[in-house]
Enzyme design. Sequence first.
Site, PDB file in Angstrom:
ATOM      1  N   HIS A  77       0.861  -1.517   0.169  1.00  0.00           N
ATOM      2  CA  HIS A  77      -0.180  -0.110  -0.015  1.00  0.00           C
ATOM      3  C   HIS A  77       1.063   1.252  -0.257  1.00  0.00           C
ATOM      4  O   HIS A  77       0.998   2.386  -0.920  1.00  0.00           O
ATOM      5  CB  HIS A  77      -1.024   0.601   1.369  1.00  0.00           C
ATOM      6  N   ASP A 106       6.503  20.670 -26.900  1.00  0.00           N
ATOM      7  CA  ASP A 106       6.807  19.909 -26.106  1.00  0.00           C
ATOM      8  C   ASP A 106       7.859  19.735 -25.417  1.00  0.00           C
ATOM      9  O   ASP A 106       7.982  20.790 -25.498  1.00  0.00           O
ATOM     10  CB  ASP A 106       6.879  18.825 -27.621  1.00  0.00           C
ATOM     11  N   TRP A 142       7.499  -0.026   3.490  1.00  0.00           N
ATOM     12  CA  TRP A 142       7.929   0.406   2.128  1.00  0.00           C
ATOM     13  C   TRP A 142       9.187   0.834   2.579  1.00  0.00           C
ATOM     14  O   TRP A 142       9.560   1.579   1.892  1.00  0.00           O
ATOM     15  CB  TRP A 142       7.369   1.788   2.050  1.00  0.00           C
ATOM     16  N   SER A 170      13.019   5.540 -14.342  1.00  0.00           N
ATOM     17  CA  SER A 170      12.125   6.836 -14.952  1.00  0.00           C
ATOM     18  C   SER A 170      12.163   8.115 -14.518  1.00  0.00           C
ATOM     19  O   SER A 170      11.477   8.740 -14.839  1.00  0.00           O
ATOM     20  CB  SER A 170      10.505   5.874 -14.591  1.00  0.00           C
ATOM     21  N   SER A 171      11.798   8.386 -12.883  1.00  0.00           N
ATOM     22  CA  SER A 171      11.479   9.084 -12.301  1.00  0.00           C
ATOM     23  C   SER A 171      12.728  10.351 -12.575  1.00  0.00           C
ATOM     24  O   SER A 171      12.805  11.311 -12.944  1.00  0.00           O
ATOM     25  CB  SER A 171      11.649   9.221 -11.271  1.00  0.00           C
ATOM     26  N   HIS A 254      13.191  11.124   2.823  1.00  0.00           N
ATOM     27  CA  HIS A 254      13.161  12.959   3.630  1.00  0.00           C
ATOM     28  C   HIS A 254      12.539  13.489   2.148  1.00  0.00           C
ATOM     29  O   HIS A 254      11.870  14.041   1.976  1.00  0.00           O
ATOM     30  CB  HIS A 254      14.147  13.593   4.355  1.00  0.00           C
ATOM     31  N   GLU A 256      11.782  13.047  -0.849  1.00  0.00           N
ATOM     32  CA  GLU A 256      10.277  12.093  -1.914  1.00  0.00           C
ATOM     33  C   GLU A 256       9.056  12.455  -1.005  1.00  0.00           C
ATOM     34  O   GLU A 256       8.331  12.525  -1.773  1.00  0.00           O
ATOM     35  CB  GLU A 256      10.829  11.106  -0.938  1.00  0.00           C
ATOM     36  N   TYR A 258       8.677  15.257   0.444  1.00  0.00           N
ATOM     37  CA  TYR A 258       8.745  17.032  -0.216  1.00  0.00           C
ATOM     38  C   TYR A 258       8.633  17.233  -2.154  1.00  0.00           C
ATOM     39  O   TYR A 258       7.754  17.812  -2.319  1.00  0.00           O
ATOM     40  CB  TYR A 258       9.524  18.133  -0.245  1.00  0.00           C
ATOM     41  N   SER A 269      -1.002  27.035  -5.599  1.00  0.00           N
ATOM     42  CA  SER A 269      -1.820  28.054  -6.078  1.00  0.00           C
ATOM     43  C   SER A 269      -1.602  28.647  -7.141  1.00  0.00           C
ATOM     44  O   SER A 269      -2.168  29.839  -7.711  1.00  0.00           O
ATOM     45  CB  SER A 269       0.328  28.275  -6.052  1.00  0.00           C
ATOM     46  N   HIS A 303      15.250  13.031  11.244  1.00  0.00           N
ATOM     47  CA  HIS A 303      14.201  12.945  12.242  1.00  0.00           C
ATOM     48  C   HIS A 303      13.061  11.782  12.074  1.00  0.00           C
ATOM     49  O   HIS A 303      12.396  11.513  12.965  1.00  0.00           O
ATOM     50  CB  HIS A 303      13.847  14.163  12.277  1.00  0.00           C
ATOM     51  N   HIS A 304      13.921  11.007  11.013  1.00  0.00           N
ATOM     52  CA  HIS A 304      13.273   9.809  10.656  1.00  0.00           C
ATOM     53  C   HIS A 304      13.853   8.386  12.133  1.00  0.00           C
ATOM     54  O   HIS A 304      13.269   7.127  12.013  1.00  0.00           O
ATOM     55  CB  HIS A 304      12.939   9.163   9.442  1.00  0.00           C
ATOM     56  N   THR A 329       7.029  26.819   4.725  1.00  0.00           N
ATOM     57  CA  THR A 329       5.336  26.036   4.431  1.00  0.00           C
ATOM     58  C   THR A 329       4.281  26.725   5.007  1.00  0.00           C
ATOM     59  O   THR A 329       3.122  27.173   4.469  1.00  0.00           O
ATOM     60  CB  THR A 329       4.898  25.064   5.607  1.00  0.00           C
ATOM     61  N   LYS A 332       3.390  30.412   3.003  1.00  0.00           N
ATOM     62  CA  LYS A 332       3.020  29.522   1.770  1.00  0.00           C
ATOM     63  C   LYS A 332       0.909  29.251   1.792  1.00  0.00           C
ATOM     64  O   LYS A 332       0.322  30.293   1.602  1.00  0.00           O
ATOM     65  CB  LYS A 332       2.500  28.239   1.564  1.00  0.00           C
ATOM     66  N   ARG A 451       2.467   1.747  14.182  1.00  0.00           N
ATOM     67  CA  ARG A 451       1.951   0.828  13.329  1.00  0.00           C
ATOM     68  C   ARG A 451       2.159  -0.357  12.634  1.00  0.00           C
ATOM     69  O   ARG A 451       2.935  -1.156  13.469  1.00  0.00           O
ATOM     70  CB  ARG A 451       3.077   1.960  12.497  1.00  0.00           C
TER      71      ARG A 451
END
Lengths: 544, 310
Positions: A77, A106, A142, A170-171, A254, A256, A258, A269, A303-304, A329, A332, A451
């Site tokens: 998931h 293009d 994950w 790909s990314s 991390h 990722e 953002y 926006s 922080h993880h 943040t 915004k 979890r």
Amino acid sequence: MAARTEPPPYPVPWTQGRVAGWVATVDHKRIGVLYIITSLVFFLAGGVMALLMRTQLATPDTDFITRDSYNQLFTMHGTTMIFLVVVPIFAGFANYLVPLMIGARDMAFPRLNALSYWLFLLGGIVLLGSFFAEEGAARSGWTAYPPFSAYASGNGQDLWIVGLHILSISSLTGAINFIATIHNMRTAGMSWMRLPLFVWAIEIYAALLVIVLPALTAGLTMLLLDRTGWTNFFIPDEGGSSLLYQHVFWFFGHPEVYVMILPAMGIISEVIPVFSRKPIFGYKAIAFSTVAIGFYSLLVWGHHMFTVGLPFGLQIWFMLASLTIAVPTGVKIFNWIATTWRGNLIFDTAMLWALGFIGVFTIGGLSGIFLAIFPFDWQVHDTYFIVAHLHYVLFGGSMFGIFAGLYYWWPKMFGRRLGERLGKWHFWLTLVGFNLAFFPQHFLGLLGMPRRVYTYRDDDLWTAYNLVSTAGSYVMGLGILAFVANVVWSRKHGERVGHDPWLADTLEWYATSPPPPHNFDKVPYVTSARPLRDLRRRMAEQDS
Amino acid sequence: MGSTILLAASGLTPVTADSPNAERIEDLYWVLCAIAGLVLLSVAVPLVLFVFRYRSRGRDRTIEGPQIHGATRLELAWTLVPIGLLVIALAFTFYKLPGITLEAQAGERELEIRVEGRQFYWQYEYPNGAIAIDKLRAPANTLVKLVITAPDSDVQHSYWVPGLGGKFDAIPGETNDTSFKAKVGVYKGQCAEFCGTQHAAMLAEIEVIPVDEFDSWLEQEAEAQEAGDSDLGEEEFLGACTKCHGPQGEGLVGPGLSSASVSDAENVAQIVRNGRGRMPAVGEEWDDRQMDALTSYLRKRFAEEGQSGG
């Protein structure tokens, strides 16, 4: 046998067939649509996995699915929603919109662009196909922490790694393409300070991917080698360090996060000013805060890892750096709210999603402040408090932004609007279901529920919160069904629109809906961040 | 006080804290809640107000609002005020931090207990060598330091008893420590880092008892374990075996146990030390005292059951 004497007058190339036209396309718009549709299909798959898990957790000691199935489901998931839904759907939006928004014909490298999509599809098939591997799909989360992921039997974990490798390529090619396009293919007058804020977000999205994906690739390659038994990078029993993997993984992981939120913020926006009938408040502040968030996201991975026993000084550093991100943040959020001030607010479904985004994302951002304070994180790390937090930012943030974008740009992509009535059902059911499903999970975490557990302590309060959460997830499911119904309904019955149904500001609305393969016959000279509004005003002046 | 317990019992705050470090984390929670509440209001109030006040009310889409592009002073305000709030949160964190990372005062008694996370149980070792599984006994109002790790051959776990403070990971090859100082009571917790099929069953419990009671119990326990007539075998069976072989050994993730399969002590010891198939080496680093306790308990238990069943 009669020989054919002359060729048919206008041979139609095979690449323009109904199916081949999509398979062989290098048009950024078709590739964008392929990306978006494929991601949405994966989104439904990931959603079904979530509903299966919530059903298992509705009450304690349920025997709905087996332990190992549950462990595969939470692993897949998370992996699906991150790597097959949010990241690629933004690649889809960016593919469709960036060239149009900057007035280009293009992407910089159209064939590379097609390769990115087909690798994405292949990676998705490898990942989801791994359910059929020996012993099923990967079941180590994950995050795939070794040594557990290095020891896990069966081929699911190997396919998971290979799938992620394919998706990373790909990314990465996609990201390079976006950067090259944004830097080189802006139309005359489209300076950096006139760039649509969504394009700013994609610039930083792409830059972050280019910086951090190689770290993921390195870490996963080391893990794959460890699994074959040739190396022992992460295996403590042979002198490796499992902690090293966490550093490598979160250096990618991390930023990722953002990668998954900045484009959603970019969409917000774009949507809020158009439906407030005002310019965005504080354009520069929003653009620079995007850059600042991207920069700081590279400095906070620890922080993880507050519970692994980092040196004290590092914990303090990671706390300070993480808290710093709250400031841009907040900038915004306050600018979006200021944009609505004294506006003419039109609550089309796209606007509802954008306003909903501000509300729920703020809650997710605030619970993030709790988590950045490391002594508090010692309590709630790896609990349902985290599960609640990450869904508030990734569903309440990313997915709300994605839905806002879909309702906003759907008429551009397909020439028809999505229905407003079903759209409102979709929004309200999802909003209510989402908060029912995830708000109680904060309390479950505070109560001590970790979890990634297939069952939990038989306690009235734990059961009550879990039951509410499960009920909420079903309501969300109904909301998503309303969206599917809306897509199907709009194919035939959606209101046909012209090139600019919202009276918007940016260049994609200058092209027809949908735009021709070459996008524009000619592009107006850009003199501000709102070229289309300028054009409307010039035309009105000429008329009068 | 009453209301605090009520709030804690409803899950709106962390579980009732009964150790100074956990109490200070709870104080931190309240300060953070106040700051977060303030920020949430400053977002929600204008948002709701503007949505209501400036809604279209049938005005045409072509009607525009005033073309305001920004205001530098406002930008400065909503940059600097949040920074100020974060500084307050940080200052309070640093003020509470020494009390959260408990240190022994000069001359204060400190009991050091080694905690090992293993698939899927916790093994505790007291300074005098006594072993306990899953359930830890600790003396009241005494600083107890937990040294947390996992065997090199195992996977990562995380030791967490929320009433007594934060969690720390049990990582093969690394050592972490945390301390608590608790009142008499029973505190529940469980593994917080996913560690495999039965992660959800990896529960922990700390029973805090008066100091003199604890001291005499610990002495007796160590002697009994040395002599081989303690309950260690049963504890090991419940902790290391039942989570996969079922609460009565009837089979769950792994196969059922029977008098035939457990009667050969050497064979059992071999499997427990090395694992077999999908079974992890749950007793890889057990000494003979631990292994004998298990094998003799298994033999006795399943022999008796065989008789009563037959």
